[in-house]
Design an enzyme around this catalytic site. Structure first.
Site, PDB file in Angstrom:
ATOM      1  N   LYS A  92       0.863  -1.190   0.000  1.00  0.00           N
ATOM      2  CA  LYS A  92       0.000   0.000   0.000  1.00  0.00           C
ATOM      3  C   LYS A  92       0.887   1.223   0.000  1.00  0.00           C
ATOM      4  O   LYS A  92       2.023   1.182   0.478  1.00  0.00           O
ATOM      5  CB  LYS A  92      -0.887   0.024   1.250  1.00  0.00           C
ATOM      6  CG  LYS A  92      -2.107   0.909   1.115  1.00  0.00           C
ATOM      7  CD  LYS A  92      -3.251   0.153   0.454  1.00  0.00           C
ATOM      8  CE  LYS A  92      -4.485   1.003   0.304  1.00  0.00           C
ATOM      9  NZ  LYS A  92      -5.634   0.208  -0.151  1.00  0.00           N
TER      10      LYS A  92
HETATM   11  P1  NAD Z   1     -13.722   7.776  -2.513  1.00  0.00           P
HETATM   12  O1  NAD Z   1     -12.782   8.865  -2.180  1.00  0.00           O
HETATM   13  O2  NAD Z   1     -14.213   7.642  -3.920  1.00  0.00           O
HETATM   14  O3  NAD Z   1     -15.025   7.888  -1.584  1.00  0.00           O
HETATM   15  C1  NAD Z   1     -14.973   8.005  -0.205  1.00  0.00           C
HETATM   16  C2  NAD Z   1     -16.357   8.408   0.288  1.00  0.00           C
HETATM   17  O4  NAD Z   1     -16.363   8.414   1.722  1.00  0.00           O
HETATM   18  C3  NAD Z   1     -16.783   9.802  -0.153  1.00  0.00           C
HETATM   19  O5  NAD Z   1     -18.181   9.791  -0.435  1.00  0.00           O
HETATM   20  C4  NAD Z   1     -16.524  10.641   1.110  1.00  0.00           C
HETATM   21  O6  NAD Z   1     -17.334  11.806   1.187  1.00  0.00           O
HETATM   22  C5  NAD Z   1     -16.876   9.651   2.188  1.00  0.00           C
HETATM   23  N1  NAD Z   1     -16.310   9.995   3.497  1.00  0.00           N
HETATM   24  C6  NAD Z   1     -15.036  10.375   3.765  1.00  0.00           C
HETATM   25  N2  NAD Z   1     -14.926  10.618   5.081  1.00  0.00           N
HETATM   26  C7  NAD Z   1     -16.122  10.371   5.641  1.00  0.00           C
HETATM   27  C8  NAD Z   1     -16.618  10.436   6.962  1.00  0.00           C
HETATM   28  N3  NAD Z   1     -15.842  10.804   7.976  1.00  0.00           N
HETATM   29  N4  NAD Z   1     -17.909  10.103   7.183  1.00  0.00           N
HETATM   30  C9  NAD Z   1     -18.693   9.736   6.156  1.00  0.00           C
HETATM   31  N5  NAD Z   1     -18.276   9.643   4.891  1.00  0.00           N
HETATM   32  C10 NAD Z   1     -17.008   9.959   4.639  1.00  0.00           C
HETATM   33  O7  NAD Z   1     -13.028   6.433  -2.026  1.00  0.00           O
HETATM   34  P2  NAD Z   1     -13.372   4.947  -2.462  1.00  0.00           P
HETATM   35  O8  NAD Z   1     -12.448   4.551  -3.556  1.00  0.00           O
HETATM   36  O9  NAD Z   1     -14.851   4.787  -2.647  1.00  0.00           O
HETATM   37  O10 NAD Z   1     -12.895   4.161  -1.154  1.00  0.00           O
HETATM   38  C11 NAD Z   1     -13.720   4.060  -0.007  1.00  0.00           C
HETATM   39  C12 NAD Z   1     -13.158   2.984   0.894  1.00  0.00           C
HETATM   40  O11 NAD Z   1     -13.133   1.753   0.180  1.00  0.00           O
HETATM   41  C13 NAD Z   1     -11.737   3.219   1.383  1.00  0.00           C
HETATM   42  O12 NAD Z   1     -11.610   2.661   2.690  1.00  0.00           O
HETATM   43  C14 NAD Z   1     -10.913   2.392   0.411  1.00  0.00           C
HETATM   44  O13 NAD Z   1      -9.666   2.010   0.987  1.00  0.00           O
HETATM   45  C15 NAD Z   1     -11.812   1.221   0.226  1.00  0.00           C
HETATM   46  N6  NAD Z   1     -11.575   0.462  -0.997  1.00  0.00           N
HETATM   47  C16 NAD Z   1     -11.638   1.060  -2.212  1.00  0.00           C
HETATM   48  C17 NAD Z   1     -11.432   0.297  -3.358  1.00  0.00           C
HETATM   49  C18 NAD Z   1     -11.598   0.886  -4.731  1.00  0.00           C
HETATM   50  O14 NAD Z   1     -11.537   0.125  -5.705  1.00  0.00           O
HETATM   51  N7  NAD Z   1     -11.813   2.170  -4.881  1.00  0.00           N
HETATM   52  C19 NAD Z   1     -11.110  -1.061  -3.253  1.00  0.00           C
HETATM   53  C20 NAD Z   1     -11.061  -1.646  -1.983  1.00  0.00           C
HETATM   54  C21 NAD Z   1     -11.288  -0.859  -0.866  1.00  0.00           C
END
Ligand code: NAD
Length: 428
Positions: A118
């Site tokens: 990561k």
């Molecule tokens: P992103 O930046 O597209 O979206 C994050 C979302 O969470 C946004 O809507 C944001 O407003 C919201 N958010 C942030 N802080 C917040 C809070 N304190 N309270 C409520 N909402 C909050 O990110 P993403 O790619 O959707 O990733 C989200 C999670 O999923 C992360 O933990 C990431 O590590 C995990 N993840 C993502 C992927 C991927 O393919 N994108 C894969 C595996 C895991």
């Protein structure tokens, strides 16, 4: 053995952060590991490599700014490192270490041939112009270049990084190598060797694993009420797939606040509103609610797809859903886990529920290396199969050992990693 007492000198014992969560999880898993693998378990409590870099960039106003960057390779026993890159002002070494370790477990749970890695840069990307962000990404890529490569370590998007970021990483790496190296990074634009289906893959995996769990719990997806935290890449795609399957998304929370509609939110209207207003609040047909009401939403399924440490001892008692699905990495604290377990709430853990993203990243890497690209239907069918098989293996391990799904997923993943160590032997 209590792993929390085995902490490296480069972390502060008083502020262990997310790495502590990982160590507690390993503590809970160790007693359930196959006896011949248990002596090898301490290898998981130390990252193999952690690179800390300074990322200096020229700002648009001519001044220079410095940002802290990391790339951690937690374990490479099963293959090259794989894991996303995050841009966030609160990124820490502890966080990147924990996220890299969860990637080790996750990649093993879905049985893709990768180790766990990561990366992250401690930056608020919203404070930078697009040109500054590009310079930051390119300099960070150059600084961690020594670790990267299609057979060494393959980054992907995470919070605040996207297809454009991956295109810059691919180009920077390629320029430094003097050749176009598509397989060095996944989550790229489709026109640059990205994979069809990658954008929705994590949300799709969340959906598929929920469908499998619902089947076992006797819960109908059509008509089910779903609350979703996080409306980004993962949360938006998952919410859309639930709605398409006839579920009602009754509450949504993101960084701007929370909204609800017990009859079901109009997701297209909410998305359009969020795009123009940069907030969920005030979206058509939605009532604004506070955080407490979000957590106590009368829903069957709660999808946590925002970030880590969201379901805590303070709100775990409020949750009314029967099923929690971890789209985010590490959204549930170990204390909250125990409360949910006591309350009989099923949790599909992150290392399984959100593995759809890395699974299609794996497909992207295979397509890049073979220079042969698949159709979206092929990709989705393969993704669904891998998710269903991984879910079945974890569910069966949980049932047969009488443990929760998180522990079962960790047992499955850790045993695969430790078996690789056992077979490879200890060098030299
Ligand atoms: P992103 O930046 O597209 O979206 C994050 C979302 O969470 C946004 O809507 C944001 O407003 C919201 N958010 C942030 N802080 C917040 C809070 N304190 N309270 C409520 N909402 C909050 O990110 P993403 O790619 O959707 O990733 C989200 C999670 O999923 C992360 O933990 C990431 O590590 C995990 N993840 C993502 C992927 C991927 O393919 N994108 C894969 C595996 C895991």
């Amino acid at each position: 053995m209590n792993n929390v007492s085995h902490i490296p000198s480069y972390l502060s014992p008083e502020h262990l952060g997310p790495w502590e969560t990982f160590l507690v999880q390993i503590d809970r898993v160790e007693p359930h590991l196959a006896p011949e693998l248990r002596p090898l378990a301490p290898i998981l409590t130390r990252p193999m490599r952690a690179l800390i870099v300074n990322v200096p960039i020229r700002l648009d106003n001519g001044e220079m700014a410095h940002f802290e960057g990391y790339r951690v390779q937690h374990n490479l026993a099963r293959g090259p490192g794989k894991g996303g890159i995050r841009f966030h002002p609160q990124v820490t070494l502890s966080e990147v270490m924990a996220l890299s370790a969860w990637m080790t477990v996750k990649n093993a749970v879905v049985n893709v041939p990768y180790g766990g890695a990561k990366g992250g840069v401690r930056v608020d990307p919203k404070q930078l112009s697009l040109a500054e962000l590009e310079r930051l990404t390119r300099r960070y890529t150059s600084e961690i270049h020594i670790l990267l490569g299609q057979d060494k370590d393959i980054p992907a998007p995470d919070i605040n990084t996207n297809e454009q970021t991956m295109a810059w990483i691919m180009d920077t790496y390629s320029m430094n190598e003097g050749r176009t190296a598509m397989g060095v990074v996944t989550g790229k634009p489709v026109s640059l060797g990205g994979s069809l289906g990658r954008k929705d893959a994590t949300g799709r995996g969340v959906f598929v694993s929920t469908v499998e769990a619902a089947r076992h719990l006797g819960l109908e997806i059509a008509g089910a009420r779903v609350a979703v935290q996080g409306f980004g890449n993962v949360g938006e795609a998952a919410a859309r797939l639930f709605a398409e399957a006839g579920a009602r998304v009754v509450a949504l929370q993101d960084g701007s606040g929370a909204i609800a509609n017990p009859a079901g939110l109009d997701l297209q209207a909410v998305k359009a509103w969020r795009q123009t207003q940069r907030s969920l609040l005030g979206a058509p047909g939605a009532e604004t609610i506070d955080a407490e009401r979000f957590w106590s939403t009368d829903a069957d399924i709660l999808v946590a797809a925002a970030m880590e440490n969201q379901i805590t001892a303070a709100n775990a008692g409020l949750i009314r859903a029967r099923l929690i699905v971890e789209g985010a990495n590490g959204p549930t604290t170990p204390e909250a886990d125990l409360i949910l377990q006591e309350r009989g709430i099923t949790v599909i853990p992150d290392v399984l529920a959100n593995a759809g993203g890395v699974t299609v990243s794996y497909f992207e890497w295979v397509q890049d290396i073979s220079a042969f690209f698949w159709t979206e239907d092929e990709i989705n069918a393969r993704l669904d199969r891998i998710m269903r098989e991984a879910f079945a293996a974890v569910w069966e391990a949980a049932r047969s050992k009488g443990i929760v799904m998180r522990t079962a997923a960790f047992v499955l993943g850790c045993e695969r990693v430790l078996m690789a160590h056992k077979l490879r032997g200890l060098y030299p």
